[in-house]
Design an enzyme around this catalytic site. Structure first.
Site: not given
Ligand code: G6Q
Length: 547
Positions: A206, A212, A267-268, A353, A384, A512
């Site tokens: 996003k 990463e 994002g989520r 989150e 199990h 981050k």
């Molecule tokens: C989701 C969070 C988080 C995010 C990641 C990746 O709601 O904000 O999980 O999606 O940190 O972020 P980017 O899409 O910006 O790389």
């Protein structure tokens, strides 16, 4: 004491909890043969049985009073209308607009966003069909056989979970892979098996600033350029999904290969947006649109249905009941469907989150519990290992059991055995086993006297452990869309009661920042003394021993 805890609806539930604690579900089922009919709901082939909960009609009424006192109806309307309910980021929250039909309108700052949503969906259609039918090829003219999604958190977990869940609908000619971890092992182990000529990379971010993802993207790019021998190959083998178009161009991605989404998509909550491109590539755009349609059906249900029959509202309020009035801190997601193996991890992010918050909308630290720890594993595997604690441990762990009525892989008696386990577990968790029942069982096994008495206490199961069961005809795209949207709305309902913002994630942003601050210290050779003694000690030990 906060206004919420002090409120009439909350206080009524506190008093009612004392009454309910004197009763058992076993008695409630004996007293009312219609309990299942009373406490179950259906929508488009999805059944929620919530009768195996510590509740009566009065409990439900009191829980819904609390929802009403929190102005849930008004919050629902505000979310769907595009109000900026993500107050700490001053953003609208419109994952629901991502599955809105073409002929509808949703406004953000006076602009209808639905045409933009469908413009990107059309772009996904054209691109995914061209990749799937082999007309869009790599640098050397070969069709793509592997898609590697590079992204983390919200830019990975949704597409990963859905691609696995809908594997039965997946292409036989195109594989999808997901690289998230900055640990080079993740990328290396995947690239090992791939041919650069037939590999397409999707960089999903996003913000397009996540360390990463950018590190993995750069290494994937180096791998491709080294093996194909030219920078020109990047244009044919890399696409990006982002709200940050400037950063994608800087990375060298052809603007025609960038799929846009918007800051009003969290994002989520983003698998329905261009972030779902790997899903569309794998299961085809028509199936992706069925997924959206299922989610839209749940949106309409959530928006229109009175609270008494509103599935997300009821599921959400049951979570509030246990978290705030029984002190439960953990909640299990137990799918009896191997294809849903990543659902617990997906819901873990969605719920933890979103509702892992301790400050309310007025900036005050709350004096009640909020989100629970979400965890789980596919059904019989869990039986199990960790089910022991759910049956006989000292903690109450409410759980959702999810199962399809029909399997995509009918094989002998497998599915009947699977579902027999599922139903037997929820029954046993509810009923438990009394001392008298355990005694009879042991006697039937030939035990008596001291050996029976010694063993007896271990064979007793307290029962009265709450579960929901979600049954659906088959795990198809439409049903999965409904299920995921159900949980999204459940999370929202709870945040409304807790008066917290389910749509920001300052803890993620904090993480981050932290790594980027510390990274230069690992890259230099000098010993560090600026942290606490533990952190200094760990860094210096690493510096001294790394090869
Ligand atoms: C989701 C969070 C988080 C995010 C990641 C990746 O709601 O904000 O999980 O999606 O940190 O972020 P980017 O899409 O910006 O790389």
């Amino acid at each position: 004491m906060s206004t919420l805890v002090h409120s009439p609806a909350w206080q009524a539930l506190t008093a009612h909890q004392t009454e309910i604690s004197q009763r058992t579900m076993r008695e409630m089922f004996c007293d009312d043969p219609k309990r299942f009919d009373k406490f179950s709901l259906q929508l488009d082939g999805l059944l929620l049985d919530y009768s195996k909960n510590l509740l009566t009609e009065e409990t439900l009424e009191l829980l819904l009073n609390l929802a009403r006192q929190s102005n849930l109806d008004d919050w629902i309307a505000r979310m769907f209308n595009g109000d900026k309910i993500n107050t700490s980021e001053q953003r609208a929250v419109l994952h629901t607009a991502l599955r809105a039909p073409r002929n509808t309108s949703v406004y953000v700052d006076g602009k209808d966003v639905v045409p933009d949503v469908h413009r990107v969906l059309d772009q996904i259609r054209v691109f995914s069909e061209a990749v799937r039918n082999g007309t869009l090829c790599g640098h050397t003219g070969k069709s793509f056989r592997d898609v590697v999604n590079i992204g983390i958190g919200g830019s990975a977990l949704g597409p990963l979970m859905v691609s696995e869940a809908l594997k039965s609908y997946g292409s036989a000619k195109l594989n999808v892979h997901f690289v998230s971890n900055v640990d080079a092992t993740d990328l290396t182990e995947i690239l090992k098996c791939l041919d650069p000529e037939t590999t397409l990379f999707i960089i999903s971010s996003k913000t397009f600033t996540t360390l990463e993802t950018l590190t993995n993207a750069q290494s994937a790019r180096d791998w491709l350029v080294n093996l194909l021998g030219t920078n020109e190959s990047v244009g044919k083998h890399f696409v990006a999904i982002s709200t940050n178009i400037a950063a994608t161009s800087k990375f060298g991605i052809n603007p025609d290969n960038v799929f846009e989404f918007w800051d009003w998509v969290g994002g989520r909550y983003s698998l329905w947006s261009a972030i779902g491109l790997p899903i569309a590539l794998y299961i085809g755009i028509n199936n992706f649109e069925r997924l959206l349609a299922g989610a839209h059906a749940m949106d309409e249900h959530f928006r229109e249905t009175p609270l008494e029959q509103n599935i997300p509202a009821i599921l959400g309020m049951l979570g509030v009941w246990y978290a705030n009035f029984f002190g439960t801190t953990s909640y299990a997601i137990l799918p009896y469907d191997q294809y849903l193996q990543h659902l617990p991890a997906y819901l873990q992010q969605l719920e933890m989150e979103s509702n892992g918050k301790c400050v309310d909308h007025n900036g005050q630290v709350v004096d009640y519990d909020t989100g629970m720890v979400i965890w789980g594993e596919p059904g019989t595997n869990g039986q199990h290992s960790f089910y022991q604690l759910i049956h006989q441990g000292t903690h109450m762990v409410p759980a959702d059991f999810l199962a399809p009525i029909n399997s995509h892989n009918p094989l002998g008696e497998h599915h009947a055995i699977l579902l027999a386990n599922c139903f037997a577990q929820t029954e046993a968790l509810m009923l438990g086993k009394t001392s008298a029942e355990a005694r009879t069982e042991l006697e039937q096994q030939g035990l008596s006297g001291a050996s029976l008495e010694t063993l007896l206490p271990y064979k007793v199961f307290p029962g009265n452990r709450p579960t929901n069961t979600l049954l659906f005809d088959q795990l198809d795209p439409y049903t999965l869309g409904m299920l995921v949207a159900l949980y999204e709305h459940k999370v929202f309902v709870q945040s409304v009661v807790w008066d917290t913002n389910a749509f920001d994630q300052w803890g993620v942003e904090f993480g981050k920042q932290l790594a980027s601050k510390l990274l230069p210290e690992l890259q230099r050779k000098e010993r560090v003394f600026v942290h606490d003694s533990s952190t200094n000690g760990l860094i210096n030990h690493f510096l001294a021993r790394r090869i």
